[in-house]
Scaffold this active site. Structure first.
Site, PDB file in Angstrom:
ATOM      1  N   HIS A 188       0.814  -0.949   0.062  1.00 50.54           N
ATOM      2  CA  HIS A 188      -0.054   0.093  -0.138  1.00 50.54           C
ATOM      3  C   HIS A 188       0.940   1.400  -0.366  1.00 50.54           C
ATOM      4  O   HIS A 188       1.208   2.217  -0.571  1.00 50.54           O
ATOM      5  CB  HIS A 188      -0.905  -0.223   1.257  1.00 50.54           C
ATOM      6  CG  HIS A 188      -1.987  -0.751   1.196  1.00 50.54           C
ATOM      7  ND1 HIS A 188      -1.982  -1.673   2.350  1.00 50.54           N
ATOM      8  CD2 HIS A 188      -3.074  -1.725   0.228  1.00 50.54           C
ATOM      9  CE1 HIS A 188      -3.341  -2.194   1.973  1.00 50.54           C
ATOM     10  NE2 HIS A 188      -4.097  -2.551   1.084  1.00 50.54           N
ATOM     11  N   LYS A 232     -21.430  -4.180  10.019  1.00 53.23           N
ATOM     12  CA  LYS A 232     -20.495  -4.902  10.318  1.00 53.23           C
ATOM     13  C   LYS A 232     -19.545  -5.162  11.254  1.00 53.23           C
ATOM     14  O   LYS A 232     -18.116  -4.516  11.414  1.00 53.23           O
ATOM     15  CB  LYS A 232     -20.377  -5.796   8.941  1.00 53.23           C
ATOM     16  CG  LYS A 232     -19.074  -6.919   8.685  1.00 53.23           C
ATOM     17  CD  LYS A 232     -19.556  -7.211   7.117  1.00 53.23           C
ATOM     18  CE  LYS A 232     -18.920  -8.700   6.697  1.00 53.23           C
ATOM     19  NZ  LYS A 232     -17.951  -7.991   5.530  1.00 53.23           N
ATOM     20  N   ARG A 237      -0.186  -6.042  -8.322  1.00 51.85           N
ATOM     21  CA  ARG A 237       0.378  -7.137  -8.337  1.00 51.85           C
ATOM     22  C   ARG A 237       0.663  -8.166  -9.300  1.00 51.85           C
ATOM     23  O   ARG A 237       1.575  -8.281  -9.093  1.00 51.85           O
ATOM     24  CB  ARG A 237       0.375  -7.462  -7.030  1.00 51.85           C
ATOM     25  CG  ARG A 237       0.246  -7.097  -5.520  1.00 51.85           C
ATOM     26  CD  ARG A 237      -0.194  -7.698  -4.225  1.00 51.85           C
ATOM     27  NE  ARG A 237      -1.912  -8.037  -4.991  1.00 51.85           N
ATOM     28  CZ  ARG A 237      -2.278  -9.033  -4.276  1.00 51.85           C
ATOM     29  NH1 ARG A 237      -2.315  -9.054  -2.530  1.00 51.85           N
ATOM     30  NH2 ARG A 237      -4.268  -8.890  -3.998  1.00 51.85           N
ATOM     31  N   SER A 288      -2.694  -7.828   2.527  1.00 48.39           N
ATOM     32  CA  SER A 288      -2.780  -7.502   4.122  1.00 48.39           C
ATOM     33  C   SER A 288      -3.884  -8.502   4.399  1.00 48.39           C
ATOM     34  O   SER A 288      -3.725  -9.414   5.376  1.00 48.39           O
ATOM     35  CB  SER A 288      -4.229  -6.535   4.074  1.00 48.39           C
ATOM     36  OG  SER A 288      -4.130  -5.345   3.875  1.00 48.39           O
TER      37      SER A 288
END
Length: 161
Positions: free
Chosen positions: A17, A41, A94, A131
């Site tokens: 990031h 959520k 990526r 992540s």
């Protein structure tokens, strides 16, 4: 210079990031980092406020310092882009799998809201960082410090101690 929106969950921010944020700041001038979340959520390792603080800490003293802002936005990236008055959405790629997914979202975002997407390739040394992998490594007692800024490594160590 243009203002761009870089959306994501950033749970947590990692060096991939940071790489995309630094590239976008250099190319466009200002990056609005949008922490997208669903307020109904409960989930994720870090709260939205913790993510915001981790992002600021991760970018402090780096090439993007003073060239980014962080917002939290419930809902769609295109709505966050409009709210931030962003000229483009920026997405990091990526691999070819990322391209397939991001291209479909980019076409949809352009059709629905008229917001174009710009792709930036990740640096080769960051192309395997995600992540999800960072969280899993930390959760099972591994050391993700080669994939995250130092402040994030410390925060993960504290949570999964």
């Amino acid at each position: 210079m243009a203002k761009v929106l870089y959306p994501g969950s950033f749970d947590p921010i990692h060096l991939g990031h940071v790489d995309i944020i630094d590239q976008a700041a250099r190319l466009f001038g200002h990056v609005v980092i949008a922490i997208l979340h669903n307020p109904e959520k409960h989930g994720g390792v870090f709260t939205v406020d913790q993510r915001r603080n981790l992002i600021h800490g991760a970018l402090a003293g780096g090439p993007s310092e003073g060239r980014f802002s962080v917002i939290a936005h419930p809902g769609l990236a295109v709505d966050a882009a409009k709210a931030a008055d962003a000229d483009f959405i920026v997405k990091g790629l990526r691999n070819s799998g990322d391209f397939e997914i991001e291209q479909q979202m980019a076409h949809t975002n352009l059709a629905v809201a008229g917001v174009p997407t710009v792709y930036l390739p990740s640096s080769p040394e960051r192309s395997s960082v995600s992540s999800r992998f960072v969280r899993e490594i930390a959760q099972y007692g591994g050391d993700p410090s080669s994939m995250v800024p130092a402040n994030v490594a410390s925060a993960l160590k504290e949570i999964f101690a």
